[in-house]
Design an enzyme around this catalytic site. Structure first.
Site, PDB file in Angstrom:
ATOM      1  N   TYR A 118       0.825  -1.201   0.000  1.00  0.00           N
ATOM      2  CA  TYR A 118       0.000   0.000   0.000  1.00  0.00           C
ATOM      3  C   TYR A 118       0.866   1.260   0.000  1.00  0.00           C
ATOM      4  O   TYR A 118       1.876   1.316   0.692  1.00  0.00           O
ATOM      5  CB  TYR A 118      -0.911   0.016   1.239  1.00  0.00           C
ATOM      6  CG  TYR A 118      -1.850   1.187   1.191  1.00  0.00           C
ATOM      7  CD1 TYR A 118      -2.992   1.117   0.412  1.00  0.00           C
ATOM      8  CD2 TYR A 118      -1.562   2.364   1.850  1.00  0.00           C
ATOM      9  CE1 TYR A 118      -3.835   2.207   0.308  1.00  0.00           C
ATOM     10  CE2 TYR A 118      -2.401   3.459   1.753  1.00  0.00           C
ATOM     11  CZ  TYR A 118      -3.533   3.379   0.978  1.00  0.00           C
ATOM     12  OH  TYR A 118      -4.361   4.468   0.870  1.00  0.00           O
ATOM     13  N   TRP A 120       1.443   5.597  -1.810  1.00  0.00           N
ATOM     14  CA  TRP A 120       1.172   6.600  -2.838  1.00  0.00           C
ATOM     15  C   TRP A 120       2.237   6.677  -3.914  1.00  0.00           C
ATOM     16  O   TRP A 120       2.009   7.288  -4.959  1.00  0.00           O
ATOM     17  CB  TRP A 120       0.972   7.961  -2.182  1.00  0.00           C
ATOM     18  CG  TRP A 120      -0.471   8.193  -1.907  1.00  0.00           C
ATOM     19  CD1 TRP A 120      -1.268   7.482  -1.066  1.00  0.00           C
ATOM     20  CD2 TRP A 120      -1.299   9.183  -2.519  1.00  0.00           C
ATOM     21  NE1 TRP A 120      -2.542   7.983  -1.100  1.00  0.00           N
ATOM     22  CE2 TRP A 120      -2.586   9.038  -1.977  1.00  0.00           C
ATOM     23  CE3 TRP A 120      -1.076  10.196  -3.449  1.00  0.00           C
ATOM     24  CZ2 TRP A 120      -3.657   9.853  -2.349  1.00  0.00           C
ATOM     25  CZ3 TRP A 120      -2.138  11.012  -3.808  1.00  0.00           C
ATOM     26  CH2 TRP A 120      -3.407  10.825  -3.267  1.00  0.00           C
TER      27      TRP A 120
HETATM   28  N1  LIG Z   1      -0.871  18.395   1.500  1.00  0.00           N
HETATM   29  C1  LIG Z   1      -1.376  17.148   1.593  1.00  0.00           C
HETATM   30  N2  LIG Z   1      -2.580  16.867   1.047  1.00  0.00           N
HETATM   31  C2  LIG Z   1      -3.105  15.616   1.188  1.00  0.00           C
HETATM   32  C3  LIG Z   1      -2.380  14.568   1.801  1.00  0.00           C
HETATM   33  C4  LIG Z   1      -1.112  14.895   2.375  1.00  0.00           C
HETATM   34  O1  LIG Z   1      -0.429  14.034   2.958  1.00  0.00           O
HETATM   35  N3  LIG Z   1      -0.649  16.179   2.253  1.00  0.00           N
HETATM   36  N4  LIG Z   1      -2.926  13.298   1.855  1.00  0.00           N
HETATM   37  C5  LIG Z   1      -3.974  12.983   0.881  1.00  0.00           C
HETATM   38  C6  LIG Z   1      -4.675  11.740   1.222  1.00  0.00           C
HETATM   39  S1  LIG Z   1      -3.911  10.253   0.857  1.00  0.00           S
HETATM   40  C7  LIG Z   1      -5.918  11.717   1.728  1.00  0.00           C
HETATM   41  S2  LIG Z   1      -6.694  10.222   2.004  1.00  0.00           S
HETATM   42  C8  LIG Z   1      -6.653  12.950   2.012  1.00  0.00           C
HETATM   43  C9  LIG Z   1      -7.291  12.895   3.395  1.00  0.00           C
HETATM   44  O2  LIG Z   1      -8.264  13.872   3.515  1.00  0.00           O
HETATM   45  P1  LIG Z   1      -8.976  14.074   4.945  1.00  0.00           P
HETATM   46  O3  LIG Z   1      -9.165  12.775   5.585  1.00  0.00           O
HETATM   47  O4  LIG Z   1     -10.160  14.938   4.733  1.00  0.00           O
HETATM   48  O5  LIG Z   1      -7.826  14.923   5.671  1.00  0.00           O
HETATM   49  P2  LIG Z   1      -7.257  15.077   7.128  1.00  0.00           P
HETATM   50  O6  LIG Z   1      -6.248  16.179   7.014  1.00  0.00           O
HETATM   51  O7  LIG Z   1      -6.794  13.802   7.679  1.00  0.00           O
HETATM   52  O8  LIG Z   1      -8.475  15.598   7.991  1.00  0.00           O
HETATM   53  C10 LIG Z   1      -9.146  16.817   7.691  1.00  0.00           C
HETATM   54  C11 LIG Z   1      -9.603  17.480   8.959  1.00  0.00           C
HETATM   55  O9  LIG Z   1     -10.603  16.713   9.609  1.00  0.00           O
HETATM   56  C12 LIG Z   1     -10.689  17.192  10.936  1.00  0.00           C
HETATM   57  N5  LIG Z   1     -11.155  16.111  11.818  1.00  0.00           N
HETATM   58  C13 LIG Z   1     -10.414  15.128  12.355  1.00  0.00           C
HETATM   59  N6  LIG Z   1     -11.180  14.312  13.111  1.00  0.00           N
HETATM   60  C14 LIG Z   1     -12.434  14.800  13.046  1.00  0.00           C
HETATM   61  C15 LIG Z   1     -13.688  14.385  13.614  1.00  0.00           C
HETATM   62  O10 LIG Z   1     -13.812  13.398  14.321  1.00  0.00           O
HETATM   63  N7  LIG Z   1     -14.770  15.141  13.297  1.00  0.00           N
HETATM   64  C16 LIG Z   1     -14.700  16.237  12.507  1.00  0.00           C
HETATM   65  N8  LIG Z   1     -15.819  16.889  12.241  1.00  0.00           N
HETATM   66  N9  LIG Z   1     -13.528  16.647  11.976  1.00  0.00           N
HETATM   67  C17 LIG Z   1     -12.421  15.939  12.232  1.00  0.00           C
HETATM   68  C18 LIG Z   1      -9.302  17.633  11.335  1.00  0.00           C
HETATM   69  O11 LIG Z   1      -9.347  18.910  11.942  1.00  0.00           O
HETATM   70  C19 LIG Z   1      -8.542  17.605  10.020  1.00  0.00           C
HETATM   71  O12 LIG Z   1      -7.722  18.728   9.813  1.00  0.00           O
HETATM   72  O13 LIG Z   1      -5.775  14.080   1.971  1.00  0.00           O
HETATM   73  C20 LIG Z   1      -4.982  14.102   0.785  1.00  0.00           C
HETATM   74  N10 LIG Z   1      -4.349  15.388   0.684  1.00  0.00           N
HETATM   75  N1  LIG Z   2      -2.265   8.360  12.067  1.00  0.00           N
HETATM   76  C1  LIG Z   2      -2.606   8.441  10.786  1.00  0.00           C
HETATM   77  N2  LIG Z   2      -1.956   7.673   9.881  1.00  0.00           N
HETATM   78  C2  LIG Z   2      -2.299   7.745   8.587  1.00  0.00           C
HETATM   79  C3  LIG Z   2      -3.311   8.628   8.131  1.00  0.00           C
HETATM   80  C4  LIG Z   2      -3.987   9.420   9.100  1.00  0.00           C
HETATM   81  O1  LIG Z   2      -4.907  10.207   8.772  1.00  0.00           O
HETATM   82  N3  LIG Z   2      -3.589   9.316  10.405  1.00  0.00           N
HETATM   83  N4  LIG Z   2      -3.627   8.690   6.792  1.00  0.00           N
HETATM   84  C5  LIG Z   2      -3.418   7.476   6.030  1.00  0.00           C
HETATM   85  C6  LIG Z   2      -3.577   7.660   4.599  1.00  0.00           C
HETATM   86  S1  LIG Z   2      -5.082   8.312   4.102  1.00  0.00           S
HETATM   87  C7  LIG Z   2      -2.659   7.268   3.685  1.00  0.00           C
HETATM   88  S2  LIG Z   2      -3.082   7.306   2.021  1.00  0.00           S
HETATM   89  C8  LIG Z   2      -1.349   6.738   4.091  1.00  0.00           C
HETATM   90  C9  LIG Z   2      -0.215   7.196   3.170  1.00  0.00           C
HETATM   91  O2  LIG Z   2       0.916   6.451   3.378  1.00  0.00           O
HETATM   92  P1  LIG Z   2       1.970   6.190   2.207  1.00  0.00           P
HETATM   93  O3  LIG Z   2       1.315   6.258   0.891  1.00  0.00           O
HETATM   94  O4  LIG Z   2       2.724   4.951   2.543  1.00  0.00           O
HETATM   95  O5  LIG Z   2       2.928   7.442   2.378  1.00  0.00           O
HETATM   96  P2  LIG Z   2       4.006   8.074   1.407  1.00  0.00           P
HETATM   97  O6  LIG Z   2       4.909   8.874   2.275  1.00  0.00           O
HETATM   98  O7  LIG Z   2       3.317   8.789   0.295  1.00  0.00           O
HETATM   99  O8  LIG Z   2       4.801   6.823   0.865  1.00  0.00           O
HETATM  100  C10 LIG Z   2       5.167   6.669  -0.461  1.00  0.00           C
HETATM  101  C11 LIG Z   2       6.594   6.132  -0.514  1.00  0.00           C
HETATM  102  O9  LIG Z   2       6.883   5.849  -1.887  1.00  0.00           O
HETATM  103  C12 LIG Z   2       8.221   6.269  -2.157  1.00  0.00           C
HETATM  104  N5  LIG Z   2       8.321   6.474  -3.611  1.00  0.00           N
HETATM  105  C13 LIG Z   2       8.070   7.582  -4.350  1.00  0.00           C
HETATM  106  N6  LIG Z   2       8.262   7.337  -5.657  1.00  0.00           N
HETATM  107  C14 LIG Z   2       8.637   6.038  -5.754  1.00  0.00           C
HETATM  108  C15 LIG Z   2       8.949   5.187  -6.848  1.00  0.00           C
HETATM  109  O10 LIG Z   2       8.925   5.567  -8.009  1.00  0.00           O
HETATM  110  N7  LIG Z   2       9.257   3.899  -6.542  1.00  0.00           N
HETATM  111  C16 LIG Z   2       9.305   3.426  -5.273  1.00  0.00           C
HETATM  112  N8  LIG Z   2       9.610   2.164  -5.071  1.00  0.00           N
HETATM  113  N9  LIG Z   2       9.017   4.214  -4.223  1.00  0.00           N
HETATM  114  C17 LIG Z   2       8.674   5.496  -4.465  1.00  0.00           C
HETATM  115  C18 LIG Z   2       8.412   7.500  -1.328  1.00  0.00           C
HETATM  116  O11 LIG Z   2       9.800   7.734  -1.118  1.00  0.00           O
HETATM  117  C19 LIG Z   2       7.638   7.141  -0.051  1.00  0.00           C
HETATM  118  O12 LIG Z   2       8.473   6.539   0.896  1.00  0.00           O
HETATM  119  O13 LIG Z   2      -1.065   7.155   5.441  1.00  0.00           O
HETATM  120  C20 LIG Z   2      -2.094   6.754   6.330  1.00  0.00           C
HETATM  121  N10 LIG Z   2      -1.661   6.948   7.687  1.00  0.00           N
HETATM  122 MO   LIG Z   3      -5.071   8.547   1.836  1.00  0.00          MO
END
Ligand SMILES: Nc1nc2c(c(=O)[nH]1)N[C@H]1C(S)=C(S)[C@@H](COP(=O)(O)OP(=O)(O)OC[C@H]3O[C@@H](n4cnc5c(=O)[nH]c(N)nc54)[C@H](O)[C@@H]3O)O[C@H]1N2
Ligand SMILES: Nc1nc2c(c(=O)[nH]1)N[C@H]1C(S)=C(S)[C@@H](COP(=O)(O)OP(=O)(O)OC[C@H]3O[C@@H](n4cnc5c(=O)[nH]c(N)nc54)[C@H](O)[C@@H]3O)O[C@H]1N2
Ligand SMILES: [Mo]
Length: 773
Positions: A118, A120
């Site tokens: 899993y 990104w």
């Molecule tokens: N810059 C940047 N953008 C991203 C990502 C990133 O790593 N960096 N990650 C991407 C990914 S993979 C995903 S899945 C999306 C995630 O998108 P979201 O899940 O929407 O993002 P989060 O920042 O985890 O949460 C958004 C806000 O929800 C609020 N929140 C937390 N818990 C609760 C709750 O119980 N109730 C309510 N009402 N609000 C709550 C918090 O204040 C938080 O700032 O974002 C994407 N966008």
């Molecule tokens: N506590 C908490 N934990 C969370 C979340 C949260 O809201 N709260 N959010 C969750 C969510 S929504 C998500 S999506 C996950 C995200 O978790 P990940 O998707 O695992 O996070 P990334 O840091 O994007 O990891 C991508 C990795 O791919 C590597 N990479 C980039 N390009 C390449 C390539 O071309 N080849 C290879 N082999 N590697 C490459 C980067 O160096 C990096 O280490 O985290 C989750 N974890």
């Molecule tokens: Mo995500």
């Protein structure tokens, strides 16, 4: 490539945080600049130069010394900060790995290879790490895969029961555009805010950031916003949003109370419920108190969510008065019982009777991802075929530690009783579980169990440092590719901007070499080089488009092509509303299931047959909060995407004393003698981390914010992570037996000032690598 003077050339590129340009001098990335066509570029691009050439880049194939000396087997020391790696040449590494893959598949079967992997990875339609890995593993007999995401597993599993699988797909990929919202919507009530920094990201790399201008335009045109969120700055200043700082984890109580008011005051749309939904009676009975003697009034919710009951009552009336959009952000379902706020949100929208009307009804994702509300790409995007996986073993993605720790044991998922496979070899490319998974100390024990761990990485992440065989991958700046995300307006070329770092290779070439050793070369490569694949994928896609598009060479020379056939705004569930008999939902009843006999039949205590308030442990006011009084929000970082390029300049500019920034309410800080700039210890009974303090009254009291993604640093005996990764603290439990999704968003902790010498932060030091031993 465009010369810009001073020996600097600019190259277009793309990333999940948007298209941009890199500036290159002497084969070195020296700067970045936004794409001229981007109305709202992201500052995250500022991380690229520092990350591209950082000391943690992996330059050579490397094998963990203990694995090399002792051979495959469980090893509790995996991930130990003092572990040494031995640099080997490519042929040695590939021979070792091919031999090990063959040993495992022969002795234990292909299900013993976990290739879920899993993560990104990076943007680019061809060099996409997971697509390449899955295609390769399929050609050598298959692997145990993962299903669902960390992002929104509860959406993926619950909603097909409630609105059907195609309805779920449309909800995720074809919601109303921001333009349609601006035109039709009076009021957005959004649970989880509309966090602009999240909209910088779109999976696959978007040509232009349209969400922020979209929100601003909607607000300018009179759309009112109520943001239910613990953070005031989850919505932009200037949108005029009303902030409802409810206690996190309690949204379901608020939603049920809003429904209560609608039924109680005769505002529920009875005709809609009768024609388009089933289960309205059970829902009504439940909110009025028939099932448990507890009417779900605003006063009842106020006791749970700590909000003004008068505001809730008034809000329900306002919602019924105009065109209202209920948005449940993904964060809200990334917590224990995360299915409930989704289901209750749909139930509320159904009671308002606006599902299927332009700009009304229900959505799940505005503010979570940049392309949500940014249109649809009906003609699809170029895609590398994965082949078929002959192995049927899978796990829900977020159950990886359970799988490794409990082989052969049963678990529940979406009505099925399944068994964890006995995995011997873990193969990870393009993800960083030692940032993303919950309870990292437990994950560390889990990674001690398999016989071999293989990681392809660009950088020495904590995950790479748990691997026995580490193969260096090129970054997206080191290879030719093209990118777009769903709903995008343009497919963009990403020409190689700099030479590969050290001996790093494109993963395609790595898999081709492995496939050759394992007798699957033809099947994997189909006799194409990567350059030939790019051409093939583009031409295959072009042939499927109705519009007449340029051939590959012209596309490449032009730097991209506009994606044709962008759908005009189709109203979500519009056809169903128009004629529910002709266009039923793909649910057992053909309607929105506010009560699901299927789910009720699963008999899960943590996911009953209709939306219900179930009190999570990780919540202010729970019994557990007596010991761990602060609720930590582990949301997405604004400085980067997850853990990627954490050593880059923009991400580093946010650190405090070299630690991840933690925000505290000034009163919570003062009560603990903590001030701005202090290093604190954040802890609970699962683990601890250090972090650097910034106080802010943009937080609700009792809540602290420590975003995800700081590189995990286990180098100090004092704390689980010396850098500030919140997953040192989170619980590794699923949302429920239904979806088994990630629950990392919320965790109870205590915070105290770290007195005395602060241990150094070592996450950005590469491991010790020896030539031979
Ligand atoms: N810059 C940047 N953008 C991203 C990502 C990133 O790593 N960096 N990650 C991407 C990914 S993979 C995903 S899945 C999306 C995630 O998108 P979201 O899940 O929407 O993002 P989060 O920042 O985890 O949460 C958004 C806000 O929800 C609020 N929140 C937390 N818990 C609760 C709750 O119980 N109730 C309510 N009402 N609000 C709550 C918090 O204040 C938080 O700032 O974002 C994407 N966008
Ligand atoms: N506590 C908490 N934990 C969370 C979340 C949260 O809201 N709260 N959010 C969750 C969510 S929504 C998500 S999506 C996950 C995200 O978790 P990940 O998707 O695992 O996070 P990334 O840091 O994007 O990891 C991508 C990795 O791919 C590597 N990479 C980039 N390009 C390449 C390539 O071309 N080849 C290879 N082999 N590697 C490459 C980067 O160096 C990096 O280490 O985290 C989750 N974890
Ligand atoms: Mo995500």
């Amino acid at each position: 490539m465009t010369p810009t003077g001073d020996g600097v050339a600019s190259y277009p590129t793309s990333s999940h945080w948007g298209a941009y340009q890199v500036l290159v001098r002497d084969d070195t990335v020296v700067g970045v600049r936004p794409d001229p066509g981007d109305p709202a570029p992201s500052p995250v691009i500022g991380n690229a130069p520092g990350a591209q050439h950082h000391a943690t880049r992996i330059g050579r194939p490397s094998v963990r010394r203990r694995w090399l000396e002792h051979g495959p087997g469980p090893d509790e020391r995996r991930g130990h900060p003092d572990d040494e790696y031995v640099a080997v040449d490519w042929d040695t590494a590939l021979d070792l790995l091919a031999g090990e893959l063959d040993r495992v598949r022969t002795a234990h079967g292909n299900a013993a290879i976990y290739g879920g992997s899993y993560g990104w990875a990076s943007a680019g339609r061809f060099h996409h790490a997971q697509s390449q890995l899955h295609r390769f593993l399929n050609t050598i007999g298959g692997y145990t895969r993962s299903r669902t995401s960390y992002s929104h597993a509860a959406v993926e599993v619950l909603l097909p029961h409630v609105v059907g699988a195609p309805g779920t797909h449309d909800l995720l990929h074809r919601p109303a555009t921001w333009e349609a919202v601006a035109e039709h919507t009076d009021l957005i009530v959004t649970f989880g805010g509309l966090r602009v920094s999240n909209t910088w990201t779109s999976s696959g790399g978007r040509a232009a950031h349209t969400a922020e201008p979209g929100m601003r335009d909607a607000a300018r045109r009179g759309v009112r916003i109520v943001s239910v969120s613990p953070l005031r700055d989850d919505t932009l200043d200037g949108l005029g949003a009303e902030w409802l700082p409810a206690s996190p984890g309690t949204d379901t109580a608020i939603l049920l109370a809003l429904i209560h008011v609608l039924f109680d005051e005769g505002l529920a749309d009875k005709d809609f419920l009768a024609r388009y939904a089933v289960g309205a009676e059970q829902l009504r009975d439940h909110v009025l108190g028939g099932t448990d003697g507890v009417p779900k009034t605003p006063e009842w919710a106020a006791g749970i969510s700590e909000v003004d009951p008068g505001f809730l009552r008034d809000l329900a009336r306002r919602m019924a008065r105009g065109r209202t959009l209920v948005n449940v952000g993904w964060s809200v379902q990334r917590a224990r019982y995360g299915e409930q706020p989704l289901w209750a949100g749909i139930a509320l929208a159904a009671c308002l009777g606006q599902i299927g009307l332009p700009g009304g009804g229900f959505a799940a994702g505005y503010g979570s991802m940049g392309n949500y509300g940014g249109g649809a790409t009906p003609g699809g995007l170029p895609r590398l075929a994965q082949g078929a996986n002959p192995v049927d073993s899978f796990i829900p993605a977020a159950r990886v530690a359970d799988m490794l720790l409990h082989p052969g044991e049963p678990f529940d998922f979406d009505g099925r009783r399944l068994t964890y496979p006995d995995v011997r070899l873990v193969y990870w490319a393009g993800g960083n579980p030692f940032h993303h998974h919950q309870d990292l100390a437990r994950l560390g024990r889990a990674f001690g169990r398999p016989e071999t761990v293989v990681v392809h990485e660009t950088h020495w992440t904590a995950t790479a440092r748990h691997a026995d065989i580490v193969l260096p991958a090129t970054t997206s700046l080191e290879r030719d590719d093209f990118a777009a995300s769903q709903g995008d307006l343009r497919l963009r070329v990403m020409p190689r901007a700099v030479a590969a770092h050290g001996e790093a290779r494109d993963e395609y070439d790595t898999y081709a070499a492995l496939a050759r050793r394992l007798g699957a070369a033809q099947e994997f490569t189909e006799d194409r080089t990567s350059a030939e694949w790019l051409r093939h994928l583009y031409e295959e896609w072009r042939a499927g488009q109705e519009a007449d598009l340029p051939a590959f060479d012209a596309f490449w020379a032009a730097g991209g092509v506009d994606i044709p056939g962008r759908a005009e705004d189709v109203t979500l569930f519009g056809a169903f509303r128009e004629d529910p008999e002709a266009h039923p939902l793909r649910t057992p009843s053909g309607r929105v299931e506010l009560y699901s006999a299927t789910i009720a039949g699963f008999d899960y205590a943590d996911c009953p047959g209709h939306p219900a308030w179930l009190a999570p442990e990780e919540r202010l006011g729970s019994a557990r909060s007596e010991e761990w009084p602060l609720l930590l929000i582990a949301n997405q970082p604004s400085g980067r995407l997850h853990s990627q390029q954490d050593m880059g300049a923009h991400s580093r500019s946010q650190k405090i004393a070299d630690r991840a920034p933690i925000r505290l309410h000034p009163e919570d800080a003062a009560a603990r003698g903590i001030g701005d700039g202090d290093v604190v210890r954040v802890f609970n009974d699962r683990g601890s981390c250090l972090a650097g303090v910034r106080t802010s009254s943009d937080l609700r009291r009792g809540v602290v914010q420590l975003s995800t993604g700081a590189w995990f640093d286990p180098s100090s005996a004092e704390v689980t992570c010396a850098h500030g990764n919140p997953n040192a603290l989170t619980a590794d439990v699923g949302t429920s037996a239904l979806s088994q999704g990630c629950t990392g968003q919320l965790v109870l902790v205590q915070v105290e000032r770290h007195d005395g010498p602060v241990p150094p932060m070592r996450a950005f030091d590469p491991p010790k690598i020896v030539e031979r031993y």
